[in-house]
Design a protein around this motif. Structure first.
Motif, PDB file in Angstrom:
ATOM      1  N   ILE A   1      28.576  45.141 -71.349  1.00 51.15           N
ATOM      2  CA  ILE A   1      29.301  43.866 -71.334  1.00 51.15           C
ATOM      3  C   ILE A   1      28.601  42.898 -70.389  1.00 51.15           C
ATOM      4  O   ILE A   1      28.348  43.215 -69.224  1.00 51.15           O
ATOM      5  CB  ILE A   1      30.763  44.071 -70.907  1.00 51.15           C
ATOM      6  N   ASP A   2      28.294  41.716 -70.865  1.00 50.79           N
ATOM      7  CA  ASP A   2      27.618  40.688 -70.059  1.00 50.79           C
ATOM      8  C   ASP A   2      28.679  39.920 -69.269  1.00 50.79           C
ATOM      9  O   ASP A   2      29.324  39.012 -69.788  1.00 50.79           O
ATOM     10  CB  ASP A   2      26.838  39.750 -70.972  1.00 50.79           C
ATOM     11  N   VAL A   3      28.853  40.288 -68.018  1.00 51.20           N
ATOM     12  CA  VAL A   3      29.886  39.692 -67.177  1.00 51.20           C
ATOM     13  C   VAL A   3      29.655  38.195 -67.002  1.00 51.20           C
ATOM     14  O   VAL A   3      30.591  37.387 -67.064  1.00 51.20           O
ATOM     15  CB  VAL A   3      29.934  40.392 -65.803  1.00 51.20           C
ATOM     16  N   GLU A   4      28.407  37.813 -66.811  1.00 52.06           N
ATOM     17  CA  GLU A   4      28.089  36.395 -66.615  1.00 52.06           C
ATOM     18  C   GLU A   4      28.408  35.588 -67.873  1.00 52.06           C
ATOM     19  O   GLU A   4      28.866  34.450 -67.794  1.00 52.06           O
ATOM     20  CB  GLU A   4      26.618  36.250 -66.249  1.00 52.06           C
ATOM     21  N   TRP A   5      28.185  36.191 -69.043  1.00 53.53           N
ATOM     22  CA  TRP A   5      28.468  35.512 -70.307  1.00 53.53           C
ATOM     23  C   TRP A   5      29.972  35.288 -70.481  1.00 53.53           C
ATOM     24  O   TRP A   5      30.418  34.218 -70.888  1.00 53.53           O
ATOM     25  CB  TRP A   5      27.905  36.352 -71.446  1.00 53.53           C
ATOM     26  N   VAL A   6      30.762  36.298 -70.172  1.00 48.22           N
ATOM     27  CA  VAL A   6      32.224  36.186 -70.261  1.00 48.22           C
ATOM     28  C   VAL A   6      32.736  35.116 -69.298  1.00 48.22           C
ATOM     29  O   VAL A   6      33.592  34.293 -69.644  1.00 48.22           O
ATOM     30  CB  VAL A   6      32.894  37.536 -69.968  1.00 48.22           C
ATOM     31  N   ALA A   7      32.186  35.099 -68.080  1.00 45.38           N
ATOM     32  CA  ALA A   7      32.607  34.115 -67.081  1.00 45.38           C
ATOM     33  C   ALA A   7      32.247  32.703 -67.513  1.00 45.38           C
ATOM     34  O   ALA A   7      33.010  31.753 -67.295  1.00 45.38           O
ATOM     35  CB  ALA A   7      31.968  34.432 -65.730  1.00 45.38           C
ATOM     36  N   GLU A   8      31.081  32.541 -68.159  1.00 43.77           N
ATOM     37  CA  GLU A   8      30.674  31.213 -68.628  1.00 43.77           C
ATOM     38  C   GLU A   8      31.572  30.744 -69.768  1.00 43.77           C
ATOM     39  O   GLU A   8      31.922  29.568 -69.851  1.00 43.77           O
ATOM     40  CB  GLU A   8      29.208  31.244 -69.071  1.00 43.77           C
ATOM     41  N   HIS A   9      31.945  31.653 -70.640  1.00 51.01           N
ATOM     42  CA  HIS A   9      32.879  31.297 -71.717  1.00 51.01           C
ATOM     43  C   HIS A   9      34.193  30.807 -71.120  1.00 51.01           C
ATOM     44  O   HIS A   9      34.753  29.788 -71.544  1.00 51.01           O
ATOM     45  CB  HIS A   9      33.124  32.512 -72.615  1.00 51.01           C
ATOM     46  N   ALA A  10      34.694  31.517 -70.113  1.00 51.59           N
ATOM     47  CA  ALA A  10      35.946  31.112 -69.460  1.00 51.59           C
ATOM     48  C   ALA A  10      35.812  29.748 -68.811  1.00 51.59           C
ATOM     49  O   ALA A  10      36.745  28.929 -68.849  1.00 51.59           O
ATOM     50  CB  ALA A  10      36.352  32.154 -68.421  1.00 51.59           C
ATOM     51  N   ARG A  11      34.658  29.456 -68.224  1.00 43.41           N
ATOM     52  CA  ARG A  11      34.450  28.156 -67.579  1.00 43.41           C
ATOM     53  C   ARG A  11      34.494  27.038 -68.610  1.00 43.41           C
ATOM     54  O   ARG A  11      35.103  25.989 -68.379  1.00 43.41           O
ATOM     55  CB  ARG A  11      33.099  28.152 -66.856  1.00 43.41           C
ATOM     56  N   GLN A  12      33.855  27.252 -69.755  1.00 38.08           N
ATOM     57  CA  GLN A  12      33.847  26.206 -70.765  1.00 38.08           C
ATOM     58  C   GLN A  12      35.216  26.065 -71.429  1.00 38.08           C
ATOM     59  O   GLN A  12      35.635  24.956 -71.762  1.00 38.08           O
ATOM     60  CB  GLN A  12      32.765  26.493 -71.804  1.00 38.08           C
ATOM     61  N   VAL A  13      35.920  27.168 -71.616  1.00 35.64           N
ATOM     62  CA  VAL A  13      37.269  27.092 -72.177  1.00 35.64           C
ATOM     63  C   VAL A  13      38.190  26.327 -71.235  1.00 35.64           C
ATOM     64  O   VAL A  13      39.017  25.517 -71.669  1.00 35.64           O
ATOM     65  CB  VAL A  13      37.826  28.503 -72.450  1.00 35.64           C
ATOM     66  N   SER A  14      38.062  26.549 -69.935  1.00 35.33           N
ATOM     67  CA  SER A  14      38.924  25.861 -68.971  1.00 35.33           C
ATOM     68  C   SER A  14      38.727  24.352 -69.029  1.00 35.33           C
ATOM     69  O   SER A  14      39.655  23.585 -68.749  1.00 35.33           O
ATOM     70  CB  SER A  14      38.664  26.380 -67.548  1.00 35.33           C
ATOM     71  N   ARG A  15      37.531  23.891 -69.402  1.00 29.43           N
ATOM     72  CA  ARG A  15      37.287  22.460 -69.570  1.00 29.43           C
ATOM     73  C   ARG A  15      38.101  21.875 -70.722  1.00 29.43           C
ATOM     74  O   ARG A  15      38.397  20.685 -70.741  1.00 29.43           O
ATOM     75  CB  ARG A  15      35.812  22.204 -69.881  1.00 29.43           C
ATOM     76  N   MET A  16      38.448  22.709 -71.687  1.00 29.75           N
ATOM     77  CA  MET A  16      39.095  22.249 -72.905  1.00 29.75           C
ATOM     78  C   MET A  16      40.619  22.311 -72.816  1.00 29.75           C
ATOM     79  O   MET A  16      41.308  22.087 -73.821  1.00 29.75           O
ATOM     80  CB  MET A  16      38.603  23.087 -74.091  1.00 29.75           C
TER      81      MET A  16
ATOM     82  N   LYS B   1      36.266  25.792 -82.929  1.00 29.38           N
ATOM     83  CA  LYS B   1      36.209  27.077 -83.622  1.00 29.38           C
ATOM     84  C   LYS B   1      35.487  28.107 -82.782  1.00 29.38           C
ATOM     85  O   LYS B   1      35.936  29.254 -82.641  1.00 29.38           O
ATOM     86  CB  LYS B   1      35.511  26.895 -84.971  1.00 29.38           C
ATOM     87  N   GLU B   2      34.366  27.716 -82.213  1.00 27.51           N
ATOM     88  CA  GLU B   2      33.542  28.658 -81.455  1.00 27.51           C
ATOM     89  C   GLU B   2      34.168  29.052 -80.120  1.00 27.51           C
ATOM     90  O   GLU B   2      34.193  30.226 -79.746  1.00 27.51           O
ATOM     91  CB  GLU B   2      32.164  28.041 -81.202  1.00 27.51           C
ATOM     92  N   MET B   3      34.667  28.078 -79.401  1.00 30.61           N
ATOM     93  CA  MET B   3      35.189  28.346 -78.057  1.00 30.61           C
ATOM     94  C   MET B   3      36.619  28.880 -78.047  1.00 30.61           C
ATOM     95  O   MET B   3      36.974  29.727 -77.235  1.00 30.61           O
ATOM     96  CB  MET B   3      35.136  27.058 -77.216  1.00 30.61           C
ATOM     97  N   LEU B   4      37.467  28.367 -78.955  1.00 30.01           N
ATOM     98  CA  LEU B   4      38.893  28.694 -78.930  1.00 30.01           C
ATOM     99  C   LEU B   4      39.379  29.390 -80.193  1.00 30.01           C
ATOM    100  O   LEU B   4      40.558  29.744 -80.284  1.00 30.01           O
ATOM    101  CB  LEU B   4      39.727  27.425 -78.707  1.00 30.01           C
ATOM    102  N   GLY B   5      38.496  29.571 -81.165  1.00 32.92           N
ATOM    103  CA  GLY B   5      38.898  30.228 -82.390  1.00 32.92           C
ATOM    104  C   GLY B   5      39.853  29.417 -83.242  1.00 32.92           C
ATOM    105  O   GLY B   5      40.590  29.962 -84.061  1.00 32.92           O
ATOM    106  N   CYS B   6      39.865  28.095 -83.056  1.00 38.32           N
ATOM    107  CA  CYS B   6      40.783  27.216 -83.794  1.00 38.32           C
ATOM    108  C   CYS B   6      40.114  26.701 -85.067  1.00 38.32           C
ATOM    109  O   CYS B   6      39.046  26.087 -85.010  1.00 38.32           O
ATOM    110  CB  CYS B   6      41.194  26.022 -82.927  1.00 38.32           C
ATOM    111  N   ASP B   7      40.747  26.942 -86.207  1.00 36.81           N
ATOM    112  CA  ASP B   7      40.247  26.418 -87.471  1.00 36.81           C
ATOM    113  C   ASP B   7      40.829  25.021 -87.672  1.00 36.81           C
ATOM    114  O   ASP B   7      42.004  24.865 -88.005  1.00 36.81           O
ATOM    115  CB  ASP B   7      40.645  27.331 -88.630  1.00 36.81           C
ATOM    116  N   LEU B   8      40.005  24.007 -87.485  1.00 37.11           N
ATOM    117  CA  LEU B   8      40.459  22.626 -87.564  1.00 37.11           C
ATOM    118  C   LEU B   8      39.638  21.846 -88.568  1.00 37.11           C
ATOM    119  O   LEU B   8      38.423  22.074 -88.705  1.00 37.11           O
ATOM    120  CB  LEU B   8      40.344  21.945 -86.191  1.00 37.11           C
TER     121      LEU B   8
END
Length: 447
Positions: free
Chosen positions: A68-83, A366-373
């Motif tokens: 598991i890429d810990v840094e990758w998961v943390a970066e995803h969380a950082r970008q999601v928090s922006r949204m 779609k990519e960051m939050l899995g939302c089909d819009l």
């Protein structure tokens, strides 16, 4: 029993239907809102697999806890928090793993929880309050039996152990959450220096965030008090039938600036100045479990601070990727756009650059939050274009004069088109933030 979590039924369906390849692991985030009594989880979103050149989807999925890429998961969380708008945050993580790694799962989740909190905190200008909840939820799901184990970790204590938590599903928990909105008009002229960049950024942003935090907040025209209830003036029939839209104003004057800050203003050399003009739209959601006006005001103020800093971060990331400098002249900055979050009554946000369209934004949702819009679901009408003017090199700048001039602040930023999860460079972010934070004189935030 430990901390309680009320979880939207759509999260249960999402986790139940989540497909996991045999022998592999999947990681995802929980999104919702904290309160003093309990937390509310309204969305679960899978962390996208990290694509590498020549790799297939199955090759990029973690095959073990160690992979598991810990840094990758943390970066995803950082970008999601922006949204996320005000009041909403990343509450924790879930891990779907095969039964043979169940004993090591809690240690992995603890490592991930602390990495995510550290990553998000780096993009946070405001100081946490004593009332802020520091417990983060983790849910370990066995991919074979689907048995789930719910625990929490206190991110304030690196030596903490896992605590049990109460995890209960409920429908429609956020459909009637009040929506608090305000518009922020900004007209900012900032001296840009090339020396002590890190220190000036931290000092300037800290001063600016404190000024926002100390500002007077009006909700529906009335000043916020600590003990007043947000929904006390609403009719019971109204509260039970529809979501409430509440208007707010945030007023900041020069008197809110500490005397020490004003007295420390000096004349110093700078390489130029930046003018940022426009308006930003801010919003926050508050749960209906006897919310206080002070909590609504805090959530809205944090959204003001978060959206400004997020835009600056993203803009500089884009400049870094394209190997461009903040050249002299005028640039159009990205605008904040919104989209509905399924049938929850909530909305999420993103940022659109001048050369992008709503289809690009829908792809990121779609990519960051899995939302089909669909493209039509993206509301880009809340903000007009914001512009940044970069003035030429100057021999010197009177920083005190900049502090005494009535100004406001505005800036925007976003992941560029097709920008998945990207890593930002510290110096780039530092240079960007200087655009927003150094001038903290008279700041008006009006609706």
């Amino acid at each position: 029993m430990g901390r309680g979590y009320i979880v939207e039924e759509c999260v249960e369906k999402y986790l139940t239907n989540l497909s996991v390849a045999a022998g592999s692991c999947e990681i995802g985030l929980f999104i919702g809102q904290c309160s003093a009594q309990r937390d509310f989880v309204v969305l679960a979103v899978l962390t996208p697999h990290r694509n590498t050149e020549g790799a297939t989807e199955s090759q990029t999925a973690p095959s073990s806890l160690d992979s598991i890429d810990v840094e990758w998961v943390a970066e995803h969380a950082r970008q999601v928090s922006r949204m996320l708008p005000g009041g909403m945050s990343v509450l924790g993580l879930f891990l779907v793993a095969p039964p043979e790694v169940s004993k090591e799962a809690q240690n992995t989740l603890k490592k991930l929880v602390f990495a995510v909190d550290k990553s998000i905190s780096k993009s946070r200008l405001w100081e946490p309050s004593e009332d802020d909840v520091t417990d983060r939820i983790t849910l370990h799901i066995c991919s074979k039996t689907r048995k789930a184990v719910c625990k929490t970790f206190d991110v304030k204590d690196p030596k903490c152990s896992a605590k049990p938590a109460d995890w209960r599903y409920q429908s429609g928990i956020s459909s009637l959450w009040p929506l608090i909105t305000c518009n922020v008009r900004l007209d900012l002229q900032i001296p840009v220096t090339s020396e002590n960049v890190d220190k000036s950024i931290k000092d300037g942003l800290r001063m600016w965030a404190k000024q926002i935090d100390a500002a007077l907040c009006l909700i529906n025209g009335k000043a916020v008090t600590d003990d007043s209830e947000l929904l006390s003036g609403l009719k019971k029939s109204t509260k039970a039938s529809q979501q409430q839209a509440i208007r707010a104003q945030i007023l900041v004057s020069a008197e809110d600036t500490d005397a020490d800050q004003m007295s420390s203003a000096v004349v110093q050399e700078c390489s130029g100045s930046v003018c940022v003009r426009g308006a930003v739209h801010c919003r926050a959601y508050i749960h209906t479990n006897k919310p206080k006006t002070k909590h609504a005001a805090q959530a809205l103020k944090r959204d003001v601070v978060n959206t400004v800093f997020s835009r600056v971060e993203m803009l500089l990331e884009d400049l870094l990727m394209s190997e461009k400098d903040l050249a002299s002249g005028q640039q159009d900055l990205p605008r904040r756009v919104f989209a509905p979050l399924s049938s929850s009554g909530l909305s999420v946000c993103d940022y659109i650059f001048p050369d992008e369209n709503t289809a690009d934004v829908a792809e990121r949702f779609k990519e960051m939050l899995g939302c089909d819009l669909a493209e039509g679901d993206v509301d880009a009408s809340m903000e007009a274009q914001i512009r940044c003017s970069v003035l030429g090199v100057a021999d010197g700048c009177d920083e005190e004069a900049a502090h005494n001039e009535p100004v406001q602040s505005n800036a925007e930023t976003v992941p560029k088109k097709n920008a998945t999860i990207q890593y930002a460079a510290g110096m780039a972010v530092a240079a960007a933030v200087t655009l927003l934070a150094t001038a903290t004189s008279l700041l008006y935030l009006t609706e």
